[in-house]
Enzyme design. Sequence first.
Site, mmCIF file in Angstrom:
data_model
loop_
_atom_site.group_PDB
_atom_site.id
_atom_site.type_symbol
_atom_site.label_atom_id
_atom_site.label_comp_id
_atom_site.label_asym_id
_atom_site.label_seq_id
_atom_site.Cartn_x
_atom_site.Cartn_y
_atom_site.Cartn_z
ATOM 1 N N LYS A 169 2.698 -9.290 -6.649
ATOM 2 C CA LYS A 169 4.103 -9.067 -7.031
ATOM 3 C C LYS A 169 4.273 -7.667 -7.635
ATOM 4 O O LYS A 169 5.222 -6.951 -7.301
ATOM 5 C CB LYS A 169 4.558 -10.166 -8.015
ATOM 6 N N ASP A 200 13.182 -16.452 -9.428
ATOM 7 C CA ASP A 200 12.482 -17.470 -8.628
ATOM 8 C C ASP A 200 13.434 -18.590 -8.186
ATOM 9 O O ASP A 200 13.117 -19.366 -7.290
ATOM 10 C CB ASP A 200 11.356 -18.115 -9.462
ATOM 11 N N GLN A 214 4.811 -17.272 -14.065
ATOM 12 C CA GLN A 214 3.882 -17.625 -12.998
ATOM 13 C C GLN A 214 3.382 -19.062 -13.210
ATOM 14 O O GLN A 214 2.860 -19.387 -14.269
ATOM 15 C CB GLN A 214 2.701 -16.634 -12.991
#
Length: 288
Positions: free
Chosen positions: A53, A120, A97
């Site tokens: 990322k 997300d 995460q």
Amino acid sequence: MTAKIIDGKKVAQHVRSECKLLVDQMKKLGVSPGLAVIIVGDDPASKVYVANKVNACREVGLDSKVYTFPANATDQEIESEILRLNADPKVHGILVQLPLPAHLNAKKLIASISQDKDVDGFHLYNVGSLVAGTTLFPPCTPFGVQKLLEYENIPVAGQNVVVVGASNIVGKPMALMLMQQDATVCICHAKTRDLAQFTILADILVVAAGKPNLIVPQMVRRGAVVIDVGINRLPNGQLVGDVDFEGVKEKASYITPVPGGVGPMTVSMLVHNTVQSAIRQSGLQLEV
Ligand code: NAP
């Protein structure tokens, strides 16, 4: 028939190039888009995902910062960092995460991310918006599949779509997104009886179960579009999807490989969501 192999790396690169053009324009206007990534503990796979990322952000000129917490961090410590990031105008996207160590309350931590920075798309507000068809942050993996179909000009409206896998991060949002594009959608899962009787009806078959060789040629209609989201590491170290690629590619019209299909798209769509968030938050009118 041998299927056209959809090149996810190429499409992912195309998405990143568009993002870079937007970031360049924003920077000229004094806005520097930023992503904050929170990682807890030493899970090696999570570290690799976070590094990917960060690299993708660097490639398009996006500022990214990783906030690393020890495996024994508390919910309160992480939440107070999230609240600080929520209030930071230089941060346009925040993600935690996953998976988190078991003692942490992942649902509560994700709920503490501002819904306007939830790149997300896992905050319940954005999950609800996805159901209503108005989300600003489509979850990155199904969004990547949608982009692949769009890039290849594969029509969705009126098609029979079968999604194998019903997880909150892939299968369910995938089904909703394709339904909102006027497909007729069926979702299968581990308790589905006789999976083949459903998959054989699919014009577009999306597989996200995490089971190597789950889908074999007899289960696929000739000419179907087959999208393999699965990522499985075999005992010999080989990385494979959920579809018997060699067999199914002789029957399908389009197929995604693993690796090199859906995988590269996920990170590109995260970058896309972050750039779009920065555009919205800065009130700029930009386009590529
Ligand atoms: P998950 O949370 O484990 O969910 C798997 C889903 O598949 C569940 O709904 C499960 O059914 C269903 N399933 C399992 N075995 C099945 C079977 N034999 N027949 C039909 N359905 C079955 O996994 P996930 O997070 O959605 O990920 C799925 C796969 O995609 C994994 O291989 C993962 O590594 C990969 N993935 C790839 C990306 C990417 O960027 N390419 C991103 C995320 C995930 P139940 O609900 O009944 O248990």
